[in-house]
Design an enzyme around this catalytic site. Sequence first.
Site, PDB file in Angstrom:
ATOM      1  N   GLU A 136     -47.140 -46.294 -19.969  1.00 44.05           N
ATOM      2  CA  GLU A 136     -48.346 -45.595 -19.508  1.00 44.05           C
ATOM      3  C   GLU A 136     -49.595 -46.117 -20.222  1.00 44.05           C
ATOM      4  O   GLU A 136     -50.625 -46.388 -19.592  1.00 44.05           O
ATOM      5  CB  GLU A 136     -48.239 -44.083 -19.801  1.00 44.05           C
ATOM      6  CG  GLU A 136     -47.176 -43.355 -19.014  1.00 44.05           C
ATOM      7  CD  GLU A 136     -45.857 -43.238 -19.755  1.00 44.05           C
ATOM      8  OE1 GLU A 136     -45.520 -44.184 -20.509  1.00 44.05           O
ATOM      9  OE2 GLU A 136     -45.155 -42.233 -19.572  1.00 44.05           O
ATOM     10  N   GLU A 140     -39.626 -31.972 -29.061  1.00 44.95           N
ATOM     11  CA  GLU A 140     -39.196 -33.368 -29.219  1.00 44.95           C
ATOM     12  C   GLU A 140     -38.437 -33.531 -30.537  1.00 44.95           C
ATOM     13  O   GLU A 140     -37.591 -34.399 -30.674  1.00 44.95           O
ATOM     14  CB  GLU A 140     -40.389 -34.339 -29.148  1.00 44.95           C
ATOM     15  CG  GLU A 140     -39.956 -35.752 -28.755  1.00 44.95           C
ATOM     16  CD  GLU A 140     -41.089 -36.756 -28.590  1.00 44.95           C
ATOM     17  OE1 GLU A 140     -42.145 -36.604 -29.231  1.00 44.95           O
ATOM     18  OE2 GLU A 140     -40.918 -37.725 -27.826  1.00 44.95           O
ATOM     19  N   LYS A 179     -48.328 -46.733 -31.177  1.00 44.12           N
ATOM     20  CA  LYS A 179     -47.607 -47.253 -32.336  1.00 44.12           C
ATOM     21  C   LYS A 179     -46.872 -48.543 -31.961  1.00 44.12           C
ATOM     22  O   LYS A 179     -46.926 -49.539 -32.656  1.00 44.12           O
ATOM     23  CB  LYS A 179     -46.623 -46.172 -32.791  1.00 44.12           C
ATOM     24  CG  LYS A 179     -45.847 -46.485 -34.021  1.00 44.12           C
ATOM     25  CD  LYS A 179     -45.060 -45.239 -34.427  1.00 44.12           C
ATOM     26  CE  LYS A 179     -43.849 -45.588 -35.229  1.00 44.12           C
ATOM     27  NZ  LYS A 179     -43.075 -44.397 -35.591  1.00 44.12           N
ATOM     28  N   GLY A 230     -44.442 -40.354 -34.031  1.00 42.22           N
ATOM     29  CA  GLY A 230     -45.561 -40.165 -33.100  1.00 42.22           C
ATOM     30  C   GLY A 230     -46.116 -38.751 -33.126  1.00 42.22           C
ATOM     31  O   GLY A 230     -47.328 -38.543 -33.252  1.00 42.22           O
ATOM     32  N   ARG A 231     -45.235 -37.759 -33.027  1.00 41.51           N
ATOM     33  CA  ARG A 231     -45.710 -36.365 -32.937  1.00 41.51           C
ATOM     34  C   ARG A 231     -46.195 -35.819 -34.275  1.00 41.51           C
ATOM     35  O   ARG A 231     -46.610 -34.674 -34.356  1.00 41.51           O
ATOM     36  CB  ARG A 231     -44.601 -35.489 -32.353  1.00 41.51           C
ATOM     37  CG  ARG A 231     -43.266 -35.582 -33.085  1.00 41.51           C
ATOM     38  CD  ARG A 231     -42.140 -34.977 -32.259  1.00 41.51           C
ATOM     39  NE  ARG A 231     -40.818 -35.178 -32.854  1.00 41.51           N
ATOM     40  CZ  ARG A 231     -40.064 -36.236 -32.670  1.00 41.51           C
ATOM     41  NH1 ARG A 231     -40.509 -37.247 -31.926  1.00 41.51           N
ATOM     42  NH2 ARG A 231     -38.875 -36.331 -33.216  1.00 41.51           N
ATOM     43  N   HIS A 283     -52.558 -10.909 -18.789  1.00 37.12           N
ATOM     44  CA  HIS A 283     -52.633 -10.529 -17.379  1.00 37.12           C
ATOM     45  C   HIS A 283     -51.661 -11.363 -16.562  1.00 37.12           C
ATOM     46  O   HIS A 283     -51.819 -11.504 -15.349  1.00 37.12           O
ATOM     47  CB  HIS A 283     -54.070 -10.708 -16.891  1.00 37.12           C
ATOM     48  CG  HIS A 283     -55.033  -9.891 -17.713  1.00 37.12           C
ATOM     49  ND1 HIS A 283     -55.282  -8.562 -17.467  1.00 37.12           N
ATOM     50  CD2 HIS A 283     -55.714 -10.205 -18.848  1.00 37.12           C
ATOM     51  CE1 HIS A 283     -56.123  -8.101 -18.382  1.00 37.12           C
ATOM     52  NE2 HIS A 283     -56.391  -9.079 -19.241  1.00 37.12           N
ATOM     53  N   LYS A 316     -36.862 -43.558 -19.573  1.00 37.23           N
ATOM     54  CA  LYS A 316     -37.754 -44.727 -19.564  1.00 37.23           C
ATOM     55  C   LYS A 316     -37.036 -45.921 -18.929  1.00 37.23           C
ATOM     56  O   LYS A 316     -37.588 -46.632 -18.098  1.00 37.23           O
ATOM     57  CB  LYS A 316     -38.134 -45.113 -20.999  1.00 37.23           C
ATOM     58  CG  LYS A 316     -39.207 -44.257 -21.630  1.00 37.23           C
ATOM     59  CD  LYS A 316     -39.602 -44.873 -22.966  1.00 37.23           C
ATOM     60  CE  LYS A 316     -40.403 -43.916 -23.805  1.00 37.23           C
ATOM     61  NZ  LYS A 316     -40.649 -44.392 -25.154  1.00 37.23           N
TER      62      LYS A 316
HETATM   63  O1  LIG Z   1     -47.340 -44.569 -29.709  1.00 38.62           O
HETATM   64  P1  LIG Z   1     -46.412 -45.114 -28.696  1.00 38.62           P
HETATM   65  O2  LIG Z   1     -45.527 -46.183 -29.244  1.00 38.62           O
HETATM   66  O3  LIG Z   1     -47.170 -45.599 -27.479  1.00 38.62           O
HETATM   67  O4  LIG Z   1     -45.450 -43.952 -28.221  1.00 38.62           O
HETATM   68  C1  LIG Z   1     -45.942 -42.825 -27.544  1.00 38.62           C
HETATM   69  C2  LIG Z   1     -44.935 -41.713 -27.514  1.00 38.62           C
HETATM   70  O5  LIG Z   1     -43.749 -42.103 -26.846  1.00 38.62           O
HETATM   71  C3  LIG Z   1     -42.600 -41.553 -27.515  1.00 38.62           C
HETATM   72  O6  LIG Z   1     -41.980 -42.573 -28.207  1.00 38.62           O
HETATM   73  C4  LIG Z   1     -41.578 -41.021 -26.608  1.00 38.62           C
HETATM   74  O7  LIG Z   1     -42.093 -40.359 -25.518  1.00 38.62           O
HETATM   75  C5  LIG Z   1     -43.214 -40.508 -28.460  1.00 38.62           C
HETATM   76  O8  LIG Z   1     -42.378 -40.160 -29.493  1.00 38.62           O
HETATM   77  C6  LIG Z   1     -44.471 -41.219 -28.866  1.00 38.62           C
HETATM   78  O9  LIG Z   1     -45.377 -40.375 -29.491  1.00 38.62           O
END
Ligand SMILES: O=P(O)(O)OC[C@H]1O[C@](O)(CO)[C@@H](O)[C@@H]1O
Length: 545
Positions: A210, A351, A204, A265-266, A382, A510
């Site tokens: 990452e 979250e 987004k 995001g979630r 189990h 972060k």
């Molecule tokens: O879509 P982006 O901006 O890369 O964010 C990835 C994820 O990082 C967060 O902002 C925080 O970990 C999540 O809420 C989100 O889904």
Amino acid sequence: MTVMNSYPQWQTLQRLSQQLPHMRSLFAEDPKRAEAMSVSAAGLMLDYSKNRVTTEVMQSLLAMAQSAGLKDKIGAMFAGERINTTEQRAVLHTALRASADSEIDVDGQNIVPEVQQTLAKMEAFVEAITSGEWRGYTGKAITDIVSIGIGGSFLGPKIATQALRPYWSGKLRCHFVANVDATSLVEKLKLVDPETTLFLMSSKSFGTQETLTNTLSARDWFLSQGGSQQDIAKHFAAITSNVAKATAFGMDEANIFPMWDWVGGRYSLWSAIGLPIALMVGMDNFRALLQGARDMDRHFVEAPLAQNMPVIMGMLSVWYSNFFNAQSHVVLTYDHYLRGLPAYFQQLDMESNGKSVTLDGERVDFNTGPVIWGGEGTNGQHAYHQLLHQGTALIPADFIMPLQSHNPLGEHHAQLASNCFGQTQALMQGRTFEEALAELAGSKLSDQDKAIIARHKVMDGNKPSNTLLMDKLTPQTLGALIALYEHRTFVQGVIWQINSFDQWGVELGKTLGNDVLARLGAAEESTDLDGSSNRLIRLFRQGHL
Ligand SMILES: O=P(O)(O)OC[C@H]1O[C@](O)(CO)[C@@H](O)[C@@H]1O
């Protein structure tokens, strides 16, 4: 006065929580309990009769929801009010699955046409890729998708794609990369051919460390394997709200799919973030997924509280968190395709509701979101089910199972179902000392030893569980199931008066992570942090212990 005890139902519920008979008695008293405590919606059936509730408890819990203004708050979310107050954002994942003729305004503008245009763009893209019309830089059709994202931009598409395995068109393979650990990317790159691979970058913000690092490394790999800068447009597409950064990266604007700040995001798998799902199962199935969620949305908005599945599940969670001090909730999927769902619900709920201040900024003095965890049945039986049955923690459980298997084979599904139902029964009824002793009647043990062993075999029972059934796992029932948990999360947030839609807690980690990164490669050794951090950084720079 805290939020919770300001509800008029607080005292009554406190009292009721201490006077409840064992569930065994509740079932014995009322043979129709399961019928009375079951609701159906959007192809799902919830049996919540194996909970520590009576009619009076349910009435009081629902009255509490009413006191919290739940119906109005549901209306406010669906209408696009800025209920994410700390970020001043509307929360409109429901608009992503609204019917094409709905009108939902954000800043005076109806957002539904844009959502529909994006779906149409996804459809054209899916068609171009799966038909083979889209060609890689050497003229070959695409065979593999590498989807790069993290958090909400990763887990939803991954889990839904996994769940819908029986609906894969078979034309593509899809690989997901999230972790910044190079191993994740490198191992996936070993499986694909640069000439026939399309990288989908889902972010987004287009700024998540990452995802950016993985995408840059994927681009380097692509360029090192024979692709050129001009070829990037044929092999990289993005889903982002930051078009400028994506085009600067080399992506063709035509291959950039929009995201909006009113989608968290979630909660985003329904948007173009769901493109990997659509590529794997086709657009008709993706639309069926949206339809299932829309059916659950309608139920959530229209059904009276007493028949409202997300409301009932949300209020039961409040019941155990705030009146029984439950700190954890387990999700158990009796379907191999749904094995990833507990992790997805964990992200969704933790979250969202892992918060310690109310909307007014007051510190809470009651439990908010519990730890969500789980796994697939029967495997867990189990392992951790032992603690569910005989441990000291109270852990409410959700059992989820389709009545029909996609892979009917001999007695497998009947055995799976018998385990699922048998577990809920065992959790509820337990085993008394007398029953345990009777089981030892034929043994050669002394009476004294029998009594000791019997004590070890006692199971208190009275352990709560919900059972969620559906005819079959389909795109539609999966959509309804995910939307159910989204709304269940929302209901709890309303009662606790917290913001379920921000995530400030992840930000400090972060920021400090970026600071540490600079220190790992700095000319000088760090000496100004805490002793442990200085030492860990020194060890990393050294490269060995
Ligand atoms: O879509 P982006 O901006 O890369 O964010 C990835 C994820 O990082 C967060 O902002 C925080 O970990 C999540 O809420 C989100 O889904």
